[in-house]
Design a protein around this motif. Sequence first.
Motif, short mmCIF file in Angstrom:
data_model
loop_
_atom_site.label_atom_id
_atom_site.label_comp_id
_atom_site.label_asym_id
_atom_site.label_seq_id
_atom_site.Cartn_x
_atom_site.Cartn_y
_atom_site.Cartn_z
N ASP A 122 0.84 -1.21 0.00
CA ASP A 122 0.00 0.00 0.00
C ASP A 122 0.87 1.25 0.00
OD1 ASP A 122 -3.06 0.78 0.59
OD2 ASP A 122 -1.71 2.25 1.50
N PRO A 123 0.48 2.30 -0.77
CA PRO A 123 1.28 3.53 -0.82
C PRO A 123 1.53 4.17 0.54
CG PRO A 123 -0.36 3.51 -2.58
CD PRO A 123 -0.65 2.32 -1.71
N LYS A 124 0.64 3.94 1.50
CA LYS A 124 0.84 4.54 2.82
C LYS A 124 1.45 3.56 3.83
CE LYS A 124 -2.28 8.50 2.99
NZ LYS A 124 -2.71 8.56 1.61
N ARG A 125 1.91 2.42 3.33
CA ARG A 125 2.52 1.46 4.25
C ARG A 125 3.66 2.11 5.03
NH1 ARG A 125 0.97 -3.32 6.63
NH2 ARG A 125 2.76 -4.67 7.04
N ASP A 126 4.48 2.88 4.35
CA ASP A 126 5.67 3.46 4.96
C ASP A 126 5.37 4.73 5.77
OD1 ASP A 126 8.53 3.34 5.34
OD2 ASP A 126 8.69 5.09 4.04
N TRP A 127 4.10 5.09 5.88
CA TRP A 127 3.74 6.23 6.73
C TRP A 127 3.76 5.83 8.20
CZ3 TRP A 127 -0.06 10.52 4.97
CH2 TRP A 127 0.26 10.95 3.67
N TYR A 128 3.82 4.54 8.46
CA TYR A 128 3.91 4.01 9.82
C TYR A 128 5.14 3.11 9.90
CZ TYR A 128 -0.71 5.97 10.58
OH TYR A 128 -1.77 6.84 10.68
N ILE A 129 5.45 2.63 11.07
CA ILE A 129 6.68 1.87 11.30
C ILE A 129 6.35 0.38 11.39
CG2 ILE A 129 8.62 1.50 12.86
CD1 ILE A 129 8.34 4.46 13.67
N TRP A 152 5.43 -3.21 20.40
CA TRP A 152 5.14 -3.77 19.07
C TRP A 152 3.84 -4.57 19.11
CZ3 TRP A 152 8.14 -2.25 15.07
CH2 TRP A 152 9.40 -1.72 15.38
N GLU A 153 3.06 -4.43 18.06
CA GLU A 153 1.80 -5.16 17.94
C GLU A 153 1.81 -5.94 16.63
OE1 GLU A 153 -2.16 -6.31 19.16
OE2 GLU A 153 -0.41 -5.44 20.19
N TYR A 154 1.48 -7.23 16.72
CA TYR A 154 1.53 -8.08 15.54
C TYR A 154 0.25 -7.91 14.72
CZ TYR A 154 2.26 -12.22 12.65
OH TYR A 154 2.44 -13.08 11.58
N ASP A 155 0.44 -7.84 13.40
CA ASP A 155 -0.67 -7.72 12.46
C ASP A 155 -0.78 -9.03 11.67
OD1 ASP A 155 -2.67 -6.11 10.86
OD2 ASP A 155 -1.24 -6.57 9.27
N GLU A 156 -1.84 -9.77 11.93
CA GLU A 156 -2.00 -11.09 11.32
C GLU A 156 -2.04 -11.03 9.80
OE1 GLU A 156 -2.12 -14.04 12.58
OE2 GLU A 156 -2.36 -13.74 14.74
N THR A 157 -2.68 -10.00 9.26
CA THR A 157 -2.89 -9.92 7.81
C THR A 157 -1.58 -9.85 7.05
OG1 THR A 157 -5.00 -8.80 8.16
CG2 THR A 157 -4.01 -8.62 5.96
N SER A 158 -0.66 -9.00 7.51
CA SER A 158 0.58 -8.79 6.76
C SER A 158 1.76 -9.57 7.32
CB SER A 158 0.93 -7.30 6.75
OG SER A 158 1.19 -6.83 8.05
N GLY A 159 1.59 -10.12 8.52
CA GLY A 159 2.69 -10.87 9.12
C GLY A 159 3.82 -10.00 9.63
N GLN A 160 3.54 -8.72 9.88
CA GLN A 160 4.55 -7.81 10.43
C GLN A 160 4.03 -7.18 11.72
OE1 GLN A 160 5.46 -5.10 7.06
NE2 GLN A 160 7.53 -5.96 7.12
N TYR A 161 4.95 -6.56 12.44
CA TYR A 161 4.62 -5.80 13.64
C TYR A 161 4.62 -4.30 13.32
CZ TYR A 161 5.47 -9.80 16.82
OH TYR A 161 5.42 -11.00 17.48
N TYR A 162 3.75 -3.57 13.97
CA TYR A 162 3.86 -2.10 13.91
C TYR A 162 4.26 -1.58 15.29
CZ TYR A 162 -0.90 -1.71 15.93
OH TYR A 162 -2.02 -1.79 16.73
#
Length: 525
Positions: A122-129, A152-162
Amino acid sequence: MSDETVWWRRGVVYQVYPRSFQDTNGDGIGDLEGVRRRLDHLVSLGVDALWLSPVFPSPMADFGYDVSDYCGIDPIFGTIEDFDRLLGEAHARRLKVILDFVPNHSSDAHPWFGESRRGRDDPKRDWYIWRDPAPDGGPPNNWISNFGGSAWEYDETSGQYYHHAFLKEQPDLNWRNPELRAAMADALRFWLSKGVDGFRVDVIWHLIKDASFRDNPANPDYVEGEPDISRLLQLHSADQDEVLDVIRELRAVVDAYDERVLIGEIYLPVERLVAYYGPDLSGVHLPFNFQLILTPWDARRVSQLIASYEAALPAGGWPNWVLGNHDQKRVATRIGAAQARVAAMLLLTLRGTPTLYYGDELGLADVAVPPELAQDPWEKNEPGHGRDGARTPMPWDSSPNGGFTTGRPWLPLNDVATLNVADEARDPRSTLSLHRALLALRRSTPALEIGDYEGLEAAGDVLAFRRRLGGEEIVIALNLGPKPAEIDLGEATVLLSTHMDRTGPEPAGPVKLRADEGLALKVSQ
């Protein structure tokens, strides 16, 4: 306009926590219309600027410090028209208006985050960490949230933490992304174009994180029972040198408008705090100085603090002082009611811009909020560390709920029969009357507004200093102890006592200070 006459140097800032100032619709929560109706209190008090804690749209997970729209007003507080009316009427009374800007993180309900979490492309993916899990599948590093637990919080959909420096509902924005920076600059311009006089920037030292996301080291001074965040030194998760480049950009946005101010919330030691003035004063105008809150209330310790701070200021940097805010126990709770009056004289006579927290002019102390009524998410995560007690509603009179609301207040009030605006306004020796007198003295005395500072030698519990401008010289002598004391000043005339019962020439000999007394004196040169 010269540096000496710019409003934020000569003026006094008054912080309003809008939820707790005045409710006008009976829902138990303060609103912008309530602030508007109480503007005359600020005028009669004698302050120059109103700082509003966040009023932007928010799910209120952290009571407005989780913003879902940087260019609007939350319906809890009213409408954009209510804000415009408040701004106009404040300006008509010659009061400046400062907004609380929260750029380190947004709400997870902000549309930007909704887009960012849709997927890695997503174009705004990099607007967050966002970061991949550690090799064991856990968080990317050991960083701790300021409210306890992993940052850190895990995001199931993308498999990454924010990353979230505070609640998981407050994802951190990525200030290394130029598009995000541009969008936030536009948000500032939206309010500046309306006529807002400046911004207090929330946790400004957090905006840039270590590019390599290294683990934070353990804190060797951690004591069991302290907040979870204290277990580690925040070496890599905050206060990175690159943050000054971001602040320089924010300052340029503000400087494009006349006479606006940028204030930064910065909980750092003095030697790091002053770096936020920026090279050639290109940073924030006022990096908030919380040292009076954090330093033990001892005459020698406070005297050394003032001297160290004055010495550390960069050439041309203007000092500032704070005794309380929405995140700290009230000054009357920390040092007692009697010394809170002495502290008020200190705050309002030191060189620099003071910020006064709503209710401190009444001598309010923290209210004991029962666990079942707790609102603060930090208190819910880490019991005993919450901030509700310092955020309780303003008592305007001795009627039920102190004239704050006709409904059920969102937090309990203090004993309104003991402390309230109406009764204190009629009492010439009340804490409110003292604040009015102090502010009137400051306003009528250029040496107290913009004069030089010089510490004076004093013994025991006495703290003393001189303020001088041209031929005008004022000495402040404060007894920070519970026993009588004295100081030799030569020929002196009392202008104001914190006991509100003493003026005129002093007898020959040392000036005598009663227990818990502060004096403002005119001395012969």
